[in-house]
Design an enzyme around this catalytic site. Sequence first.
Site, PDB file in Angstrom:
ATOM      1  N   GLU A 105      -3.219 -30.674   8.213  1.00 60.28           N
ATOM      2  CA  GLU A 105      -3.172 -30.016   6.896  1.00 60.28           C
ATOM      3  C   GLU A 105      -4.250 -28.954   6.732  1.00 60.28           C
ATOM      4  O   GLU A 105      -3.955 -27.814   6.393  1.00 60.28           O
ATOM      5  CB  GLU A 105      -3.323 -31.064   5.786  1.00 60.28           C
ATOM      6  N   TYR A 128       0.811  -1.218   0.000  1.00 61.21           N
ATOM      7  CA  TYR A 128       0.000   0.000   0.000  1.00 61.21           C
ATOM      8  C   TYR A 128       0.846   1.270   0.000  1.00 61.21           C
ATOM      9  O   TYR A 128       0.319   2.369  -0.170  1.00 61.21           O
ATOM     10  CB  TYR A 128      -0.970  -0.011   1.183  1.00 61.21           C
ATOM     11  N   ASP A 150      -4.158 -35.311   4.039  1.00 61.26           N
ATOM     12  CA  ASP A 150      -4.933 -36.168   3.152  1.00 61.26           C
ATOM     13  C   ASP A 150      -4.023 -37.183   2.476  1.00 61.26           C
ATOM     14  O   ASP A 150      -2.845 -36.906   2.212  1.00 61.26           O
ATOM     15  CB  ASP A 150      -5.627 -35.339   2.066  1.00 61.26           C
TER      16      ASP A 150
END
Length: 390
Positions: free
Chosen positions: A218, A132, A271
């Site tokens: 995860e 910014y 996973d």
Amino acid sequence: MESRCAEFFSEIDKLRAELLKKVQVISDCQRVEKEISPGEILNRIENVILGIVTSLSRDEAPVLALPDRSNWDNISFDSSIGLQMNLGSSVTAVRSDCPMSVDKFAQITKIFMVIYKLVQSNSYATKRDIYYNDTQLFGSQRNVDIIVDDISCMLKVPRRSLHVLATSKGLISGDLCYMEADGTRIDCRSSTVVSAVSSNIAGIRNIVSSAKFVMIVEKDATFQRLLDDNFCTKLSPCIMITGKGVPDVNSRLMVRKLWDTLHIPIFALVDADPHGIEIMCIYKYGSLSMSFEAHSLTVPSVMWLGLLPSDLQRLRVPEDALIPLTKRDESKLISLLQRPYSASQPDWQKEMEMMQRSKVKAEIQSLAAIAPDFLTNIYLPNKLRYGGWV
């Protein structure tokens, strides 16, 4: 009650004893990184700017040489550290007289100026603050993120020493108390308390915990499910942390901080798919893009707790809960098996090869197809009690 608790954690205690033996060996052979003083950082920036000025004085177009952080040829593997950038790595030239790179040249020099002022005044800014500062020049937040890491790599200075902070996306909970850099006391011990991972990991002090292990989760959804089920209370004492998918640097720094301070086993719950495996490898061995900071970001002791491809067969997870591998998944698996660290983890290699043969993957949530509370009440307790990690 105490003997039952000791029996439950006996395999974890054995693992910790093994890890502690390795810690001393690694400490003896690992290169000790010296703290870089603010004066030295300013000196390195001044040398870069001097090079630009010298080129201009000779009526030459200034060129900045950035180490190539996307080339596997620049990377070596050390089992005690992970992926690390080689000395004398190939570089990418950012020319001030080339239409393709002139914008990036301007962005880099601007950020050099911002960092110089921050270090000189001993103040801090977030990468968002820098963006910014001149949105028109930078174009996007991602450009700032990449350039800050490029500068860190170019100067051979950890990003935290550049006084640039990144907003954290990670969450942490469990048997843990510590003091933030600004003096705020963080207490994660209540089952209802979830704390955001600090943006200034280096400033954390007075860590207090009686946790037996740390579990990296995860995904945020699984993390929240374990919180709802009071997992940390049921299996207390432990610490859970999630980077909400691919981890940000602060989540990785926090895991490393916990390892350096507590020296307790760290497990990964991801996973059973190539994406989850790669995320786990980032915590354990690091990433290509951040290999220049491997010493402070990797935790080679991380163990794969689940979900293992072999678990899918062993537990007879219903077929309708399994997902066929996509072509992209198969390509990712091949890539993972070819990574420099794959050969050092034969058990992980076997699991990935099993996934290749079965051509299926599964999310942690697939265990709910066996029973709604299977993950919290059966799968994880048995894994931890009987040493079901690799």
